[in-house]
Design an enzyme around this catalytic site. Structure first.
Site, PDB file in Angstrom:
ATOM      1  NE  ARG A 127      11.305  10.370  -9.792  1.00  0.00           N
ATOM      2  CZ  ARG A 127      10.862  11.564  -9.687  1.00  0.00           C
ATOM      3  NH1 ARG A 127      11.695  12.419  -9.272  1.00  0.00           N
ATOM      4  NH2 ARG A 127       9.673  12.057 -10.081  1.00  0.00           N
ATOM      5  CD  GLU A 158       7.310  12.815  10.415  1.00  0.00           C
ATOM      6  OE1 GLU A 158       6.175  12.777   9.895  1.00  0.00           O
ATOM      7  OE2 GLU A 158       8.456  12.435   9.738  1.00  0.00           O
ATOM      8  CB  CYS A 187       7.314   7.403 -13.070  1.00  0.00           C
ATOM      9  SG  CYS A 187       5.743   6.255 -13.262  1.00  0.00           S
ATOM     10  CE  LYS A 229       9.577   9.323   8.719  1.00  0.00           C
ATOM     11  NZ  LYS A 229       9.153  10.554   7.843  1.00  0.00           N
ATOM     12  CD1 TRP A 243       5.627   2.993  -6.934  1.00  0.00           C
ATOM     13  CD2 TRP A 243       3.627   3.918  -7.638  1.00  0.00           C
ATOM     14  NE1 TRP A 243       4.920   3.067  -5.855  1.00  0.00           N
ATOM     15  CE2 TRP A 243       3.691   3.579  -6.332  1.00  0.00           C
ATOM     16  CE3 TRP A 243       2.531   4.667  -8.112  1.00  0.00           C
ATOM     17  CZ2 TRP A 243       2.262   3.968  -5.170  1.00  0.00           C
ATOM     18  CZ3 TRP A 243       1.409   4.701  -7.383  1.00  0.00           C
ATOM     19  CH2 TRP A 243       1.477   4.368  -5.888  1.00  0.00           C
ATOM     20  CG  HIS A 301     -12.587  11.775  25.302  1.00  0.00           C
ATOM     21  ND1 HIS A 301     -13.792  12.309  26.097  1.00  0.00           N
ATOM     22  CD2 HIS A 301     -11.451  12.694  25.493  1.00  0.00           C
ATOM     23  CE1 HIS A 301     -13.348  13.386  26.721  1.00  0.00           C
ATOM     24  NE2 HIS A 301     -12.373  13.505  26.646  1.00  0.00           N
ATOM     25  CE  LYS A 353      12.435  11.612  -0.441  1.00  0.00           C
ATOM     26  NZ  LYS A 353      12.341  11.598   1.348  1.00  0.00           N
ATOM     27  CD  GLU A 365       7.239   7.108   5.946  1.00  0.00           C
ATOM     28  OE1 GLU A 365       6.810   7.160   4.722  1.00  0.00           O
ATOM     29  OE2 GLU A 365       7.612   7.948   6.515  1.00  0.00           O
ATOM     30  CG  ASN A 421       6.864  10.921 -13.643  1.00  0.00           C
ATOM     31  OD1 ASN A 421       5.838  10.459 -12.939  1.00  0.00           O
ATOM     32  ND2 ASN A 421       7.501  11.675 -13.042  1.00  0.00           N
ATOM     33  N   GLY A 422       3.588  10.519 -15.068  1.00  0.00           N
ATOM     34  CA  GLY A 422       2.304  11.274 -14.944  1.00  0.00           C
ATOM     35  C   GLY A 422       1.363  10.398 -15.304  1.00  0.00           C
TER      36      GLY A 422
HETATM   37  C1  AGP Z   1       7.490  10.674   4.530  1.00  0.00           C
HETATM   38  O1  AGP Z   1       8.304   9.896   5.218  1.00  0.00           O
HETATM   39  C2  AGP Z   1       6.376  10.019   3.426  1.00  0.00           C
HETATM   40  N1  AGP Z   1       7.347   9.312   2.539  1.00  0.00           N
HETATM   41  C3  AGP Z   1       5.487  11.144   2.853  1.00  0.00           C
HETATM   42  O2  AGP Z   1       4.613  11.158   3.768  1.00  0.00           O
HETATM   43  C4  AGP Z   1       5.806  12.481   2.200  1.00  0.00           C
HETATM   44  O3  AGP Z   1       6.137  13.340   3.357  1.00  0.00           O
HETATM   45  C5  AGP Z   1       4.778  12.834   1.617  1.00  0.00           C
HETATM   46  O4  AGP Z   1       4.390  12.260   0.304  1.00  0.00           O
HETATM   47  C6  AGP Z   1       4.913  14.415   0.899  1.00  0.00           C
HETATM   48  O5  AGP Z   1       5.748  14.524   0.043  1.00  0.00           O
HETATM   49  P1  AGP Z   1       6.408  15.792  -0.166  1.00  0.00           P
HETATM   50  O6  AGP Z   1       7.143  16.612   1.100  1.00  0.00           O
HETATM   51  O7  AGP Z   1       7.677  15.562  -1.137  1.00  0.00           O
HETATM   52  O8  AGP Z   1       5.355  16.782  -0.749  1.00  0.00           O
END
Ligand code: AGP
Length: 607
Positions: free
Chosen positions: A27, A480, A2, A484, A75, A503, A602, A487, A101-102
Site C-alpha cells: 500500500r 497509460e 497507511c 507505467k 505513509w 503544434h 497503492k 512511475e 489511516n486517514g
Molecule cells: C497506477 O499504476 C497508479 N499507481 C495509480 O495511477 C492508480 O491507478 C490511481 O492512484 C488510481 O487508483 P485506484 O484505481 O485504486 O482508484
C-alpha cells in the site's frame, strides 16, 4: 497508504501483526510500528524506513510478548517519516494506544483544545489528537469513549485502539477509510484489507462508515455510534493466500502482467451467457438509460486512462456523449451534472480519496452512479448506485496492470451492453461479443509474440526521456504506457496525441530521441505513419507498436512491438501489454524498486 492490523487471540500478537504489515507493505509506507498488550502494560516499538527495521528491532516479534495488539505502516502526511511520528501513538499515561489511516482535518483546533486541557503531544501527526480525546472521554467504557472521540473528528479514519483496562480486547472504528474484520476460531483480527487476513481466515466482515468493532478472542461485536448492536454478514474470501504471493516471479508486477489472460477472462467470460452480455449486478434499465443525456467518466491515474480507452467504445456504441474528468478536478469544478447524467467511476482499490469525493459530489447533484471496482466491499463499491466488479484478484504491485486491463474490459462490455439496450448496436452485436470473448486469448498471444522486450529495454533504459505518440484509441493507450514507464522506471515519459506534435512538442525531437509510436488503429494509421516520418526526419529512433501485417509501419520503424489483429475499438487491452513489459524491463535495467516505487502508494486515501 497507511496499513492497519489488529489481533487478539492465544498466539503471540507481535508475530501476527508483523506478518500482516508485511502483506500491507504494497500500500506504500515509510515507517512502521506495533503496540502489544501484556498483563495490563502496552509495549510500543516503532522504526522508520522499511518493515525489516521493525522486525530487527523486535527480534521478529519475539521480544514483544502479549496476545492482543495493533500494528501500522505509515505513509507520512502530517510530519516527516520519523520514529516519533510513526504509529502507534500512546496516551500520556500509557493506558491507550492507537493506529490510524486517514486524515483528521480539524486536528489543529482539537490539538489546541487538548493542550489547554493539559495533554502534551509527542508527535506532529494529526492522529495523536485521537488518543488524547479517547483518554479525555474514558470513564470505564472503552466503546463509548471511542464513539465520543470519533464524533469530534472531521475527515477520514480507520482506527485501531487498545486499552490497558481491557487487556484482551481490540477496538476499531471507521469513516471513509477501509477496515475489515477477520473472524477466526479463538482469535479475531482487523486489517485495512483482506491480504493481511487471508493466511489466517477467509471469513471477513466489511465494516461500514460509522461502525465500531469490539473484538476479543471469542467474540466480535459491531455497533453503531449509540452502542446498538448491528447484525453483520460474514463474507467468504474466494481467493487463497497464493494469489497474494509472487508464485516464483521476481516481482508482483511481472506476475500480475502474466496473470492478465486469466484476469481479463474472469472479467468477461462469466458475463457472456449464450452469446449475450449479462450484467446480473446492474439495476439500470433501458428506460432509465434513455433519460441519460451524457456519460461522465471519472477516476485517477491509470483508472482515468482506462476510462480514456473505454470512452471511445462507449461513445461509439451508445451514441451518447462521454466526457472524461479527473476526479481531483471534478470535485472542485462545480460540475454541470444532473439526473440526466450517468457517472461512471473507476477504481482498482475502491478507496481513492479523490474518486470517492467526486462520486459523492456528483451523486449529490442527482447523477445516476455506476462504479467499476476491483476490491470487493470497498468504499466506492458501496457508495455507487451500481457496482460492477472487475474480478482481477489481488493486485499487489503499486503499478497497476491487470487492474487496468480488467477495467478497460468491463468498460468495453458496458459499451456493448448499453448500446444494445439503447438499440444502437444493430447487427454488429454478435461480432463484438465474439471479439470480447477472444480478448483473453489475444492478451496471451501478445505476451508470446514479444519475447525481445528485455533486450529492447537494454537499448532504451539510459534515455533521458521517452515520448509515446498515438491517435484516438492509440493515444488513450499511450497515456497509460507513459504513466507505467515513469512511475516504475523514473524516466521522464510523456504521451502526446500524434497530431499535436507539430503544434509544439516536435521542438523536443533531436538525434536519437526515442519515440514509441502506437499504430493499432487502422482508421488513422496513415496519419500516424506521417508523424513517424516527421520525427524520424529529425533524428528520432522509433519503436512502433502495431500488427505484424502492417508493412508500411514495419518498414518505417527502427524497432517493433506487436499485437495480434483486433478491432480498434477493443485494442487497448492487448496494446498496453507490451508497454507494461517495456516499463517493467526498463525499470529492472535501471535497478528500480519495481513493486514499491519511491513516493507512491497503492491506495491513495488522501487528497
Ligand atoms: C497506477 O499504476 C497508479 N499507481 C495509480 O495511477 C492508480 O491507478 C490511481 O492512484 C488510481 O487508483 P485506484 O484505481 O485504486 O482508484
Amino acid at each position: 497508504m497507511c496499513g492497519i492490523v489488529g489481533y487478539t487471540g492465544n498466539k503471540r500478537a507481535s508475530g501476527i501483526l508483523l506478518g500482516g504489515l508485511k502483506q500491507l507493505e504494497y500500500r506504500g509506507y515509510d515507517s512502521a510500528g506495533i503496540a502489544v498488550m501484556d498483563q495490563n502494560k502496552i509495549t510500543v516499538v516503532k522504526a522508520s524506513g522499511r518493515l525489516e527495521n521493525l522486525c530487527r528491532r523486535t527480534n521478529d516479534g519475539d521480544s514483544v510478548p502479549g496476545g492482543a495488539g495493533i500494528g501500522h505502516t505509515r505513509w507520512a502526511t502530517h510530519g516527516a517519516p520519523t520514529e516519533e511520528n510513526a504509529h502507534p501513538h500512546l496516551s500520556n499515561d500509557g493506558r491507550f494506544a492507537i493506529v490510524h489511516n486517514g486524515i483528521i482535518e480539524n486536528y489543529l483546533s482539537l490539538r489546541e483544545e487538548l493542550i489547554a486541557e493539559g495533554y502534551h503531544f509527542e508527535s506532529e501527526t494529526d492522529t495523536e489528537v485521537i488518543v488524547h480525546l479517547i483518554d479525555m472521554y474514558y470513564d470505564g467504557d472503552m466503546r463509548s469513549a471511542l464513539a465520543k472521540a470519533a464524533s469530534r473528528l472531521e475527515g477520514s479514519y480507520a482506527l485501531g485502539v487498545i486499552c490497558t483496562e481491557e487487556p484482551d480486547k481490540i477496538y476499531a472504528a471507521k469513516e471513509a477509510s477501509p477496515l475489515i474484520v477477520g473472524a477466526g476460531i479463538g482469535e479475531n483480527f482487523f486489517a485495512s484489507d483482506v491480504t493481511a487476513l487471508v493466511s489466517h481466515t477467509r471469513n471477513v466482515i466489511y465494516l461500514e462508515d460509522g461502525e465500531f468493532a469490539e473484538l476479543s478472542p471469542d467474540s466480535i461485536r459491531i455497533t453503531d455510534c449509540f452502542g446498538k448492536v448491528i447484525d453483520k454478514k460474514v463474507s467468504r474470501i474466494s481467493w487463497d493466500v497464493q494469489a497474494a504471493e509472487k508464485g516464483g516471479y521476481e516481482h508482483f508486477m511481472l506476475k500480475e502482467i502474466m496473470e492478465q489472460p486469466a484476469a481479463v477472462s474472469a472479467a468477461i467470460s462469466p458475463r457472456i451467457k449464450d452469446g449475450r452480455i449479462v450484467f446480473d449486478e446492474l439495476s439500470i434499465t433501458a428506460e432509465e438509460l434513455k433519460h441519460i443525456h451524457k456519460i461522465v467518466i471519472t477516476a485517477c491515474g491509470s483508472a482515468y486512462y482506462a476510462g480514456c480507452a473505454g470512452k471511445y467504445a462507449i461513445e461509439q456504441l451508445c451514441r451518447i456523449p462521454v466526457t472524461m474528468e479527473l476526479a481531483s478536478e471534478l470535485r472542485y469544478s462545480d460540475p454541470l451534472i444532473d439526473d440526466h447524467t450517468l457517472l461512471i467511476v473507476i477504481s482498482q482499490s475502491g478507496e481513492t480519496a479523490d474518486t470517492i469525493a467526486a462520486l459523492k459530489e456528483c451523486k449529490a447533484r442527482g447523477a445516476r452512479t455506476l462504479a467499476v471496482v476491483n476490491v470487493v466491499g470497498s468504499a466506492i463499491a458501496n457508495l455507487a448506485d451500481d457496482c460492477v466488479y472487475t474480478w482481477a484478484g489481488p493486485e499487489i504491485a503499486v503499478a497497476t496492470t491487470k487492474g487496468y486491463t480488467t477495467q478497460v474490459s468491463v468498460l468495453y462490455m458496458l459499451g456493448v451492453y448499453f448500446g444494445e439496450l439503447l438499440g444502437k448496436v444493430g447487427d454488429q452485436y454478435d461480432y463484438l461479443v465474439d471479439e470480447l470473448l477472444l480478448l483473453p486469448r489475444r492478451v496471451q498471444e501478445t505476451i508470446d509474440m514479444n519475447p525481445g522486450i528485455e533486450a529492447l529495454a537494454e537499448k532504451y533504459h539510459n534515455s533521458k526521456a521517452l515520448f509515446f505518440i498515438g491517435r484516438n484509441t492509440d493515444y488513450a493507450t499511450a497515456l497509460e504506457g507513459a504513466l507505467k514507464m515513469k512511475e516504475i522506471s523514473y524516466l521522464h515519459a510523456e504521451a502526446y496525441a500524434a497530431g499535436e506534435l507539430k503544434h509544439g512538442t516536435i521542438a523536443l525531437i533531436e538525434e536519437h530521441q526515442p519515440v514509441i509510436a502506437l499504430c493499432c488503429n487502422p482508421l488513422i494509421m496513415e496519419k500516424t505513419l506521417s508523424n513517424i516520418v516527421e520525427v524520424k526526419a529529425r533524428g528520432a529512433e522509433v519503436l512502433a507498436l502495431t500488427f505484424r501485417s502492417n508493412d508500411k509501419i514495419v518498414s518505417s520503424a527502427d524497432d517493433l512491438l506487436f499485437i495480434p489483429k483486433t478491432t480498434a475499438l477493443f485494442s487497448a487491452v492487448t496494446e498496453v501489454v507490451p508497454l507494461q513489459l517495456l516499463a517493467y524491463y526498463v525499470a529492472k535495467a535501471n535497478g528500480c524498486d519495481i513493486d514499491k516505487p519511491k513516493n507512491l502508494a497503492k491506495s491513495v486515501t488522501v487528497e
